[in-house]
Write a protein that holds these residues in place. Sequence first.
Motif: not given
Lengths: 487, 153
Positions: A197-198, A244-245, A251-253, A305-307
Amino acid sequence: MLNDLHLDRRQLLGRAGLAVAALAVPGVAIAGPALPDWALGVGDVAGDVPMQALTLLHGRAPEDLAGMLYRNGPARFRRGGTASGHWFDGDGMIRAWGLRDGKATLAARFVDTPKRRLEDKLGAMVQPGFGTASRAGSRVTSADDTNAANTAVIAAGGRLLALWEAGSAFAIDPDTLATRGPEVFRSDLAGMPFLAHPRIEPDGRIWNLGLSGKAAFVWRLSASGQLEAGQAIPLPMGSYIHDFTATARHLVIVLQPWVQDHMALPFVESLSWKPELGSKVLVVDKADLSKRRIYELPPFAFFHLGDAWEETDGTIRFDGCFEADPSFGRDAARALVDGRYIPVPSPRLTMVALRPDGRADMTAAGIEAEFPRSEPQLAGLPRSRTVHVGGYLPGRPFASKVGIWDWRTGKDDAHDFGPRQLVEEFVPLSSGKRPLLMGTTINLDTRRSELHLFDARRVAAGPLASWSADMALPVSFHGNWVGRGAV
Amino acid sequence: MKIIAATAAALFGLALAGSAPPAFAAEPVAAAATPSLTVRFAGIETPTGAVLLSLYASEAAFDAGGQPVASRMAPVKGDTAEAVFPGLAPGRYAVKAFHDIDGDGKMGTTPFGMPTEPYAFSNDAIGEAGPAKWAGASFDLGAADTVHTIKIR
Ligand SMILES: [Fe+2]
């Protein structure tokens, strides 16, 4: 991303057809008596699928819409008398659903991994996986020996990358779908984990993670898929991380309390559900990975996760598909391969807000949802709509609906395919200024895979057009639309 | 999977390159046979650098990162390399080796500690979620001179 290789679909499918025409005729086969009909979704495909024209079932596609929906998912779970021990461990197969001049096509090809070669040779599933124990004949000298390359596919730099999560991305020829081999971004990074999921910025820059216990390796690639930077960072806990998003700047991990706290094989056995730890969110500055904040949330389990995006006051928001516990990934997704259904908590669409004062909170949409997607041009930027599937029915796995949830209006614009369809991920795309939605299903009555195109402003009105293949491919995980001329 | 990375990081730190070749611990017994052991590496894919190898004479040393009885650097010639250990005592031995392609004297690893240069063990033994163990890699050296071939990839 995606401007450096002109892709002509006729040439593409012509060559793909030539390349695979000599191979085994595919067909879905599943062993065992009295399997439920949904087991078609976890059936085996015998070999590569030569390009075929799809049959138009109804409707019409916009004439100017041309490109490929590339998708990836496991398509071979059994050899000899042995089977994968988990839905996540079947052999990856790249599906190319093509559209041009209002006509649709399908070609599909297995990713040629060391795991698939060895298991073909032995006629048995022997390699360990996420939830599969190793068997006699197993050979593991690196993580890539167990790489199923089966989870997602993106296009970058004139190639496709078939993604798994605990090892290399596999480069794939976008024309023939032939496997070029594991991608080595730099010699000292060979075989490093690379999530499926890049997060891809609107200009094409690619961010990704690779996980090892309580450390994450942060990958930064250019729009053409070349390594720009890589750095390991510590994590506050050793959570299982599938996704992750990211916002434009961070970056939101998200760290769920499903943590690796002991050594065990297969991998899923090393994870323990510890709700008392709660969930945490690590926010890292893209420009300086040492700048970090940690937020606390109630416990939940999740895959997707969504953006994310940032608001003017600094609040970070993202949505996710959260489950009350990890029993889907831990138990139900293992039983699927045997055609057994285990009821588990549904994934629920939930908005997370990370406040500037350090607090964090969650708001439930009140709907079931999985495979959240949003427009690629809005990645990391404010948005209100989330594409998702849902409609989980009693007694069987897999979704039956597709919809677009609007956080602004609190309404879900959804289409119910009904209990006789298994609904896969849908992705947003556009034709000119017209927003569209494209995805695939498996029709349990005709026992064939279908391709569907929706007007994204009127999902409830049903598909603009639907096509049928002459066979069923099993349920896939993730894919992306690549407009013509844009691989 | 991740678990492999975790264990391999700890276990693949082959104590071969870093440790200076120690004096022979296995003293040949007087008037007894003192066979030589030739370790030959086959199937080398990159014709540069050298194969660095260590010879062990006990399970404890091999499995738990103890001292080898001898170490060698065998220059790669084409797709092969060869090292000779003369004057050994007959007994049970095992070899750990890696191909130092870039010639820096260390086994290249990723930031997570996984090997990025080819490695191998005697008997072509393969470990489960980590390096091969003595049980799979050890072999008998009798009274006669012996050649042991290892495929390294
Ligand atoms: Fe996923």
